[in-house]
Write a protein that holds these residues in place. Structure first.
Motif, PDB file in Angstrom:
ATOM      1  N   ASN A 123       0.895  -1.139  -0.116  1.00 12.86           N
ATOM      2  CA  ASN A 123       0.087  -0.034   0.020  1.00 12.86           C
ATOM      3  C   ASN A 123       0.989   1.241  -0.074  1.00 12.86           C
ATOM      4  N   ARG A 124       2.094   1.125   0.799  1.00 16.25           N
ATOM      5  CA  ARG A 124       2.955   2.422   0.712  1.00 16.25           C
ATOM      6  C   ARG A 124       3.718   2.401  -0.605  1.00 16.25           C
ATOM      7  N   LEU A 125       4.064   1.309  -1.218  1.00 12.96           N
ATOM      8  CA  LEU A 125       4.765   1.240  -2.527  1.00 12.96           C
ATOM      9  C   LEU A 125       3.887   1.965  -3.461  1.00 12.96           C
ATOM     10  N   LYS A 126       2.710   1.809  -3.282  1.00 14.26           N
ATOM     11  CA  LYS A 126       1.588   2.220  -4.414  1.00 14.26           C
ATOM     12  C   LYS A 126       1.369   3.624  -4.384  1.00 14.26           C
ATOM     13  N   GLY A 127       1.157   4.056  -3.093  1.00 16.32           N
ATOM     14  CA  GLY A 127       1.245   5.463  -2.741  1.00 16.32           C
ATOM     15  C   GLY A 127      -0.048   5.864  -3.508  1.00 16.32           C
ATOM     16  N   ASP A 128       0.099   7.173  -3.966  1.00 16.45           N
ATOM     17  CA  ASP A 128      -1.266   7.726  -4.486  1.00 16.45           C
ATOM     18  C   ASP A 128      -1.026   7.725  -6.112  1.00 16.45           C
ATOM     19  N   ARG A 129      -0.348   6.659  -6.615  1.00 12.66           N
ATOM     20  CA  ARG A 129      -0.116   6.625  -8.301  1.00 12.66           C
ATOM     21  C   ARG A 129      -1.305   6.004  -8.663  1.00 12.66           C
ATOM     22  N   LEU A 130      -1.989   6.095 -10.047  1.00 19.73           N
ATOM     23  CA  LEU A 130      -2.910   5.545 -10.636  1.00 19.73           C
ATOM     24  C   LEU A 130      -2.576   4.187 -10.778  1.00 19.73           C
ATOM     25  N   PRO A 131      -3.487   3.220 -10.947  1.00 21.62           N
ATOM     26  CA  PRO A 131      -3.171   1.747 -11.302  1.00 21.62           C
ATOM     27  C   PRO A 131      -2.212   1.545 -12.382  1.00 21.62           C
ATOM     28  N   PHE A 132      -2.339   2.375 -13.336  1.00 17.86           N
ATOM     29  CA  PHE A 132      -1.403   2.005 -14.700  1.00 17.86           C
ATOM     30  C   PHE A 132      -0.280   2.295 -14.566  1.00 17.86           C
ATOM     31  N   GLU A 133       0.068   3.528 -13.733  1.00 18.48           N
ATOM     32  CA  GLU A 133       1.262   3.984 -13.461  1.00 18.48           C
ATOM     33  C   GLU A 133       2.141   2.924 -12.524  1.00 18.48           C
ATOM     34  N   PHE A 134       1.299   2.374 -11.672  1.00 19.16           N
ATOM     35  CA  PHE A 134       2.036   1.485 -10.669  1.00 19.16           C
ATOM     36  C   PHE A 134       2.083   0.167 -11.341  1.00 19.16           C
ATOM     37  N   PHE A 135       1.421  -0.307 -12.157  1.00 20.45           N
ATOM     38  CA  PHE A 135       1.600  -1.740 -12.858  1.00 20.45           C
ATOM     39  C   PHE A 135       2.532  -1.577 -13.937  1.00 20.45           C
ATOM     40  N   ALA A 136       2.884  -0.560 -14.410  1.00 23.04           N
ATOM     41  CA  ALA A 136       3.764  -0.354 -15.600  1.00 23.04           C
ATOM     42  C   ALA A 136       5.211  -0.355 -14.859  1.00 23.04           C
ATOM     43  N   ARG A 137       5.326   0.278 -13.641  1.00 26.01           N
ATOM     44  CA  ARG A 137       6.602   0.018 -12.820  1.00 26.01           C
ATOM     45  C   ARG A 137       6.812  -1.384 -12.271  1.00 26.01           C
ATOM     46  N   HIS A 138       5.783  -1.965 -11.750  1.00 24.37           N
ATOM     47  CA  HIS A 138       5.839  -3.178 -11.093  1.00 24.37           C
ATOM     48  C   HIS A 138       4.778  -4.211 -11.833  1.00 24.37           C
ATOM     49  N   PRO A 139       5.128  -4.719 -12.821  1.00 20.06           N
ATOM     50  CA  PRO A 139       4.164  -5.741 -13.409  1.00 20.06           C
ATOM     51  C   PRO A 139       3.862  -6.913 -12.642  1.00 20.06           C
ATOM     52  N   TRP A 140       4.627  -7.446 -11.796  1.00 24.33           N
ATOM     53  CA  TRP A 140       4.160  -8.454 -10.890  1.00 24.33           C
ATOM     54  C   TRP A 140       3.072  -8.296  -9.977  1.00 24.33           C
ATOM     55  N   ALA A 141       3.042  -6.910  -9.550  1.00 24.43           N
ATOM     56  CA  ALA A 141       1.863  -6.428  -8.821  1.00 24.43           C
ATOM     57  C   ALA A 141       0.500  -6.334  -9.742  1.00 24.43           C
ATOM     58  N   GLY A 142       0.593  -6.187 -10.893  1.00 22.65           N
ATOM     59  CA  GLY A 142      -0.624  -5.829 -11.809  1.00 22.65           C
ATOM     60  C   GLY A 142      -1.023  -7.456 -12.163  1.00 22.65           C
ATOM     61  N   ALA A 143      -0.002  -8.494 -12.264  1.00 16.46           N
ATOM     62  CA  ALA A 143      -0.535  -9.766 -12.737  1.00 16.46           C
ATOM     63  C   ALA A 143      -1.172 -10.232 -11.378  1.00 16.46           C
TER      64      ALA A 143
END
Length: 177
Positions: A123-143
């Motif tokens: 939750n702290r790693l994601k912060g206030d990023r939009l999901p698409f920004e977060f999943f582009a940086r961390h694809p394992w989280a998106g999967a």
């Protein structure tokens, strides 16, 4: 056509309304918690200030519906299979945090279609990023998000799939080069 008589609704006796027996609905003051000191609810004047205080000096009480918050957390935990939707670690009621997939700062709503459970570090790693920004940086989280977040809106899942596939394609290109 005959006119129907108006329905009269009974509010019950004063004893029924004031009873706080188990199984009855709590009163508004019992169902909410205010931040700060416990103070009596004073009537608000037309100008917006409380009697006996200067305008803008008194902090507004923040109302948190405790029962609703617990229900949202319990429902999100159930819908996410009691796992963090980003790293897939097992969670319980105490370790789970609620994460707004689209952050409130970016116009996200506080409704079940936008809430998922996450562990504290994710939750702290994601912060206030939009999901698409977060999943582009961390694809394992998106999967993992696509796998475990069952109650989110279709548009969020579709966007997560797209961001994950693009991120993995970019990683494949980097490895091939």
């Amino acid at each position: 056509m005959a006119k129907r008589p108006a329905l009269k609704l009974s509010r019950g006796s004063a004893r029924d309304r004031n009873s706080n027996a188990r199984g009855t609905r709590p009163s508004r003051s019992e169902a909410v918690r205010t931040r700060g000191s416990r103070r009596t609810q004073e009537p608000v004047r037309a100008g917006g200030s409380r009697p006996g205080s200067r305008r803008g000096n008194t902090p507004r009480p923040v109302i948190v519906h405790v029962a609703m918050k617990r229900a949202l957390r319990r429902g999100a935990l159930r819908d996410c299979s009691q796992k963090c939707v980003y790293c897939a670690t097992s969670l319980d009621q105490r370790t789970a945090t609620l994460d707004h997939v689209v952050p409130l700062a970016h116009g996200g709503a506080h409704d079940p279609g936008n809430l998922v459970t996450a562990c504290g570090p994710c939750n702290r790693l994601k912060g206030d990023r939009l999901p698409f920004e977060f999943f582009a940086r961390h694809p394992w989280a998106g999967a993992n998000f696509v796998r475990y977040a069952r109650n989110v809106t279709r548009a969020l899942k579709r966007g997560a799939r797209r961001a994950v596939s693009l991120a993995f394609a970019r990683l494949d290109e980097e490895l091939a080069a």
